[in-house]
Enzyme design. Sequence first.
Site, mmCIF file in Angstrom:
data_model
loop_
_atom_site.group_PDB
_atom_site.id
_atom_site.type_symbol
_atom_site.label_atom_id
_atom_site.label_comp_id
_atom_site.label_asym_id
_atom_site.label_seq_id
_atom_site.Cartn_x
_atom_site.Cartn_y
_atom_site.Cartn_z
ATOM 1 N N CYS A 71 53.646 28.345 24.349
ATOM 2 C CA CYS A 71 52.919 29.474 25.196
ATOM 3 C C CYS A 71 51.758 30.152 24.606
ATOM 4 O O CYS A 71 51.828 30.498 23.408
ATOM 5 C CB CYS A 71 54.271 30.427 25.434
ATOM 6 N N CYS A 410 78.539 32.858 18.158
ATOM 7 C CA CYS A 410 77.114 33.007 18.657
ATOM 8 C C CYS A 410 76.471 33.945 17.357
ATOM 9 O O CYS A 410 75.380 34.513 17.540
ATOM 10 C CB CYS A 410 76.857 33.563 19.970
#
Length: 455
Positions: A71, A410
């Site tokens: 990007c 997580c």
Amino acid sequence: MQKNDVVRVAIEDMSHKGEGIGKADGYPLFIKDAVIGDELEVIVTKAGKSYGYGRIAKVWKPSPYRVEPRCSCAGPCGGCQLQAMAYPRQLQFKEDLVRNNLKRIGGFSEGEIPMEPIIGMDDPFHYRNKAQFPVGRDKEGRIVTGFYAGRTHRIVNNRNCCLGVKVNEEILNRVISYMEENHVEPYDETSGKGVVRHILIRYGFATGEIMVCLVINASRLPAQERLLEKLISIEGMTSISVNINRKNTNVIMGERVKTLWGQPGITDYIGNVQYQISPLSFYQVNPVQTKKLYKLALSYADLTGEETVWDLYCGIGTISLFLAQRARRVYGVEVIPAAVEDARENARLNGFSNVEFFTGKAEEILPQKYEEEGIYADVIVVDPPRKGCDQALLDTILKMRPKRVVYVSCDPATLARDLKYLCREQYRLEKVRPVDQFPMTVHTECCVKLERIQK
Ligand code: SAH
């Protein structure tokens, strides 16, 4: 060291937030977008007593792991932290992160950590099935959409994020042109005026179904037909809705959803289990890796078909239904009532009659069921949010003494804290395996198998 000093540093380590760490005369500097192995010229942006922060002024010698980010906006965009680092090195970073947390916070020695190699992606881009794009105006007054810059609410204009699906760009182009042509204002956080706050897009990887939901600060969308005209010709379009959020808050979604066209949600599959997903449902964002993660959790649970299994923090029942394929009975616990409704619906849809869901906090439901009803567990699976498990829950697990605990996490730090507690006497680490659910970001998912050692 002072602000605006210019120093030369070699990057020798990485922080858990993905910053490179290098020392200038023994003084540690945390540098965004720096890659381990880089030699850099750095401008000090903040100097504290024992450490500081800097930004890259010049790359003297790039690290062998440095790559060109996909990007163009990878620097300012707050979405990714590791795009400048080669993917195999990102995987190593995450494996190290888990290992170091288990040692430092968990108190485990190297020999006590049965680490299996991290499961990465073959293609670590365009993996996300969900994206929420904020909408606003730039300094020139043009409507922009993309992502927030790190730690701020300034929107970095980017319609083709390389983590999202490619169709996002076309959808965003059409929504923005609808807004421009019909003078539909983006929401302005400071004044609280304007209509369109966020554009939520979800894509079913297995089905090709697309959901678009505009989060609006209004009770209805102006010139709604014009938007529908533009969107329904996109292949796969299945559900178009608005979500009403009139509060001046950082929370993206409001409570009410109105379907404008098509279905109220989309369908997707993980393996052969089918799931209904509405704009408000929690659903894992990386379906390719989720399948690997759930398969791993299932293999760690080691089921023969005779077991009673508890799936705590079950969301819409995704892991529960995976387990139900191999267990006698599965009980799920989840705090959000709408997610529990989805979980029940998903169980019905897939024809599972051996699963039951309870609404409430795991740390309240489990002790209550254990103490009042004497329920039993052969295996307990937990998949808590980042803050980890509540101690009352861990205490109940220790009292219930299941043969096995599978911990899906997580956050490696809270994982290490909770494992330390469970492994004081009763359990030992049997297997640890990170799964890369979020390539290019520092987020690290991990699956752990604990086996009871006491008879
Ligand atoms: N296992 C699911 C969801 C994991 S995300 C999946 O893989 O899709 C963690 C879930 O825990 C969220 O759905 C959140 O709503 C829920 N949760 C958070 N705190 C909780 C608590 N104290 N008790 C039960 N569920 C909780």
